[in-house]
Design an enzyme around this catalytic site. Structure first.
Site, PDB file in Angstrom:
ATOM      1  CD  GLU A   5      -1.789  -2.362   1.604  1.00 16.93           C
ATOM      2  OE1 GLU A   5      -0.610  -2.652   1.889  1.00 16.93           O
ATOM      3  OE2 GLU A   5      -2.743  -3.177   1.707  1.00 16.93           O
ATOM      4  CG  HIS A  40      -5.263  -1.944   6.031  1.00 11.92           C
ATOM      5  ND1 HIS A  40      -4.574  -1.447   4.948  1.00 11.92           N
ATOM      6  CD2 HIS A  40      -4.717  -3.151   6.288  1.00 11.92           C
ATOM      7  CE1 HIS A  40      -3.665  -2.328   4.565  1.00 11.92           C
ATOM      8  NE2 HIS A  40      -3.724  -3.376   5.367  1.00 11.92           N
TER       9      HIS A  40
HETATM   10 ZN   LIG Z   1      -0.756  -4.778   2.641  1.00 17.36          ZN
END
Ligand SMILES: [Zn+2]
Length: 274
Positions: free
Chosen positions: A10, A115
């Site tokens: 990410e 997250h």
């Molecule tokens: Zn990841």
């Protein structure tokens, strides 16, 4: 010097959207190549700085995103799940330091694709009152094994929330976050160049003086806020987990390894409710 390079996707330059990080999408195939290239940049820099042995850990999703035939031939690759040490798999062998490449900020923040471990299941994770994301949780697991984190790469939100956790580490900002799915990125080539330079500096500094590992002393209390009360119902089937309120539960344990293994077991259980 033996380095563990833990790689997520990410925080990689050019990655903004959920489709880029989920297998089965055309855009994902491109993004995993960028992820592999950033891992290689870290390898190249680490070796230039004096690293003698390198393990690269695939730390995203199913732990099988890096393209083995695209990876620098001087490393060995830690692939697949489940594994007890998760994003720190490889530390069983003994390593001198950890790089966190392509990492992201924690859940509920404003970082790109933010997250914590499992976006469907976990809203917040607090250890002994400290809210931590993946970098903090796994950095504490490495710290418990006596290993410091010496390089982190990802967006500005990730760096801002993690910098104080690993004093003495090097940082590469690959992106500026404007939100969960938007921002400004370096080109992949510029990102790779910056990562290679920072990796070299990090290993050179490590040879002069190793930073103090990030340790959270036992007993460990984990307070977990779930994304729904149904998830808390499910997790509290596990008799050692105590319900605090509709979406909050807690457990205590004697080590970070045990806490991380419990969280990863809960993440696996959550697939029942998807
Ligand atoms: Zn990841």
């Amino acid at each position: 010097m033996k380095i563990l390079i833990s790689t997520d996707i990410e925080g990689v330059a050019g990655v903004f959207h959920a489709e880029q990080v989920r297998a089965g999408n055309g855009e994902y195939e491109r993004a995993r190549a960028w992820m592999t290239a950033e891992a290689n940049a870290a390898v190249q820099g680490a070796i230039a700085g004096g690293a003698e042995e390198i393990l690269v850990n695939d730390s995203h999703g199913g732990f099988r995103n890096l393209l083995p035939d695209g990876l620098d031939e001087r490393v060995r690759l830690v692939l697949g799940k489940p594994r007890y040490l998760g994003m720190m798999g490889g530390l069983e062998e003994g390593c001198d330091a950890v790089f966190m490449i392509g990492y992201h900020s924690r859940s509920q923040g404003r970082g790109i694709l933010a997250h914590t471990i499992n976006s469907f299941a976990f809203a917040r994770v607090l250890i002994n009152g400290m809210e931590l994301g993946e970098a903090g949780l796994y950095g504490a697991l490495a710290g418990e094994m006596g290993v410091p984190v010496i390089l982190g790469t990802g967006d500005d939100v990730f760096i801002a929330e993690t910098r104080d956790t690993f004093p003495g580490a090097e940082w590469v900002q690959t992106k500026v976050a404007h939100g969960q799915g938007s921002g400004i990125t370096l080109s992949p080539a510029a990102s790779r160049r910056a990562i290679a330079a920072a990796a070299e500096t990090a290993v050179r500094n490590l040879k002069k003086q190793a930073p103090v590992p990030f340790r959270i002393p036992a007993p460990i209390e984990c307070r977990l806020q779930t994304q729904s009360s149904a998830l808390a119902d499910l997790f509290c089937m596990w008799p050692t987990l105590e319900r605090v309120d509709g979406v909050t539960l807690r457990f205590t344990t004697d080590s970070m390894q045990s806490a991380v293994r419990t969280l990863n077991s809960l993440a696996a259980m959550s697939f029942m409710l998807r």
